[in-house]
Design an enzyme around this catalytic site. Structure first.
Site, PDB file in Angstrom:
ATOM      1  N   CYS A 150       4.293  72.575  78.388  1.00 53.15           N
ATOM      2  CA  CYS A 150       3.101  72.088  79.261  1.00 53.15           C
ATOM      3  C   CYS A 150       2.260  73.449  78.266  1.00 53.15           C
ATOM      4  O   CYS A 150       1.774  74.767  78.321  1.00 53.15           O
ATOM      5  CB  CYS A 150       2.978  72.516  80.853  1.00 53.15           C
ATOM      6  SG  CYS A 150       1.692  72.114  81.385  1.00 53.15           S
ATOM      7  N   GLU A 167       1.546  64.684  77.080  1.00 49.68           N
ATOM      8  CA  GLU A 167       2.289  65.409  76.063  1.00 49.68           C
ATOM      9  C   GLU A 167       1.796  64.404  74.825  1.00 49.68           C
ATOM     10  O   GLU A 167       1.366  63.326  75.351  1.00 49.68           O
ATOM     11  CB  GLU A 167       3.337  65.039  76.847  1.00 49.68           C
ATOM     12  CG  GLU A 167       4.152  66.021  78.265  1.00 49.68           C
ATOM     13  CD  GLU A 167       4.451  67.656  76.804  1.00 49.68           C
ATOM     14  OE1 GLU A 167       3.919  67.398  76.248  1.00 49.68           O
ATOM     15  OE2 GLU A 167       4.866  68.779  78.145  1.00 49.68           O
TER      16      GLU A 167
END
Length: 220
Positions: free
Chosen positions: A2, A106
């Site tokens: 993350c 992502e």
């Protein structure tokens, strides 16, 4: 992992999602659609064992004061090692926090180019990401978001994901009297992966200086 996320939900929505007593922050929450590491981020924590829960700003970069100013300041800690690593285990036992997020980003490699995706709950409710924090050498609190192996559709875009907790796990995660890792493991659970969805978004999110609502819109 993350390494970039968005938080645009307002305080009332976060409070309704958290369902725990929490004082309103002194400053209104800013809507942020492209939150990078190395900045202050919103988190929920207790400043000490007897302190009430507070929504406050933590530096996104973990480096405990006892380590000095030279060691790295990771933004993530893996669920596999956070409870046992010398660098993290003290914070895991005594200084856990929650990082609210509406979703995270992502990147997928397609034909040699990285395509960003936005991942969030299908119902667009806030996510509560498990984190740890510690005072840094300069006295400011810094944090890391815990990650786990990717589950469900997240595996289509990355091998890891932030550890998002289910609603019943939020209170025990923040309980300062829960310090044993096996006890924590049995009472804290991740969010059902079937609740997560994702879609490709504009490559404008690649620049951390870009911060606008259209960054999370599906790419055309």
């Amino acid at each position: 992992m993350c390494g970039r996320f968005a938080l645009y939900s307002d305080y009332p929505k976060l409070l309704a999602s958290l369902k725990l007593p929490l004082a309103e922050p002194e400053q209104p929450l800013a809507q942020r659609y492209n939150v990078p590491p190395g900045t202050f981020i919103t988190a929920v924590r207790r400043a000490d064992d007897e302190a009430p829960l507070e929504m406050t700003a933590l530096w996104w970069g973990y480096r405990p004061h006892w380590a000095g100013e030279k060691p790295p300041q990771p933004i993530n800690a893996t669920v596999e090692k956070v409870a046992t690593s010398t660098y993290f285990r003290g914070a895991f036992a005594h200084h856990r926090c929650l990082v609210p997020a509406d979703g995270w980003f992502e990147w997928v490699l397609i034909d040699g180019k990285k395509q960003p995706h936005f991942l969030c709950r299908e119902d667009r409710e806030p996510l509560w990401l498990a984190g740890i924090w510690a005072k840094r050498a300069d006295g400011t609190p810094g944090c890391a978001i815990i990650t786990e192996p990717a589950r469900g559709v997240v595996g289509e875009v990355h091998s890891r994901m932030p550890l998002a907790l289910d609603a019943e796990s939020l209170e025990p995660w923040l309980d300062p009297h829960l310090t044993d890792r096996e006890t924590i493991r049995h009472v804290v659970h991740h969010l059902d992966a079937h609740l997560i969805t994702h879609w490709p978004v504009s490559i404008r999110v690649n620049r951390p200086t870009n911060d606008a609502a259209d960054l999370i819109e599906p790419a055309r």
